[in-house]
Design a protein around this motif. Structure first.
Motif, mmCIF file in Angstrom:
data_model
loop_
_atom_site.group_PDB
_atom_site.id
_atom_site.type_symbol
_atom_site.label_atom_id
_atom_site.label_comp_id
_atom_site.label_asym_id
_atom_site.label_seq_id
_atom_site.Cartn_x
_atom_site.Cartn_y
_atom_site.Cartn_z
ATOM 1 N N ASN A 1 4.044 -8.754 -4.073
ATOM 2 C CA ASN A 1 4.545 -7.800 -4.982
ATOM 3 C C ASN A 1 5.153 -6.636 -4.180
ATOM 4 O OD1 ASN A 1 2.436 -5.670 -5.538
ATOM 5 N ND2 ASN A 1 1.347 -7.513 -5.383
ATOM 6 N N THR A 2 6.030 -6.084 -4.878
ATOM 7 C CA THR A 2 6.692 -4.780 -4.341
ATOM 8 C C THR A 2 5.818 -3.589 -4.304
ATOM 9 O OG1 THR A 2 7.785 -4.345 -6.443
ATOM 10 C CG2 THR A 2 9.145 -5.709 -4.534
ATOM 11 N N TYR A 3 4.739 -3.406 -5.237
ATOM 12 C CA TYR A 3 3.916 -2.390 -5.285
ATOM 13 C C TYR A 3 2.364 -2.347 -4.611
ATOM 14 C CZ TYR A 3 7.345 -1.793 -9.067
ATOM 15 O OH TYR A 3 8.411 -1.737 -9.725
ATOM 16 N N TYR B 1 -3.128 -5.708 -5.960
ATOM 17 C CA TYR B 1 -4.038 -6.881 -5.981
ATOM 18 C C TYR B 1 -5.004 -6.980 -6.847
ATOM 19 C CZ TYR B 1 -6.310 -3.513 -2.720
ATOM 20 O OH TYR B 1 -6.957 -2.476 -2.409
#
Length: 75
Positions: free
Chosen positions: A27-29, A32
């Motif tokens: 994911n780009t952010y 987790y």
């Protein structure tokens, strides 16, 4: 805690702030899912204790669901 190159790393174990399990996914952010040794936090009304990641109350149960999905060819 230990030095790992130019950063500090907390050793794995039952008192690690991420708990026993961490689920990473693309994911780009860089968010987790993770376990926590502080299970009592789930009894609080205020839930913003993590720093952008998501604490799991039952990480082993989620692992079992993922494992079963993989065994059945669901990705």
């Amino acid at each position: 805690m230990e030095w790992n190159g130019n950063s500090v790393r907390q050793k794995p174990g039952p008192w690690n702030s991420l708990g026993q399990v961490k689920f990473l996914f693309p994911n780009t952010y860089n968010i987790y899912l993770h376990d926590t040794p502080s299970k009592s936090l789930f009894n609080e009304d205020k839930r913003a204790f993590s720093h952008g990641c998501i604490r799991l109350s039952e990480p082993k149960e989620l692992h079992n669901i993922f494992y079963e999905m993989m065994q059945n060819g669901i990705h």
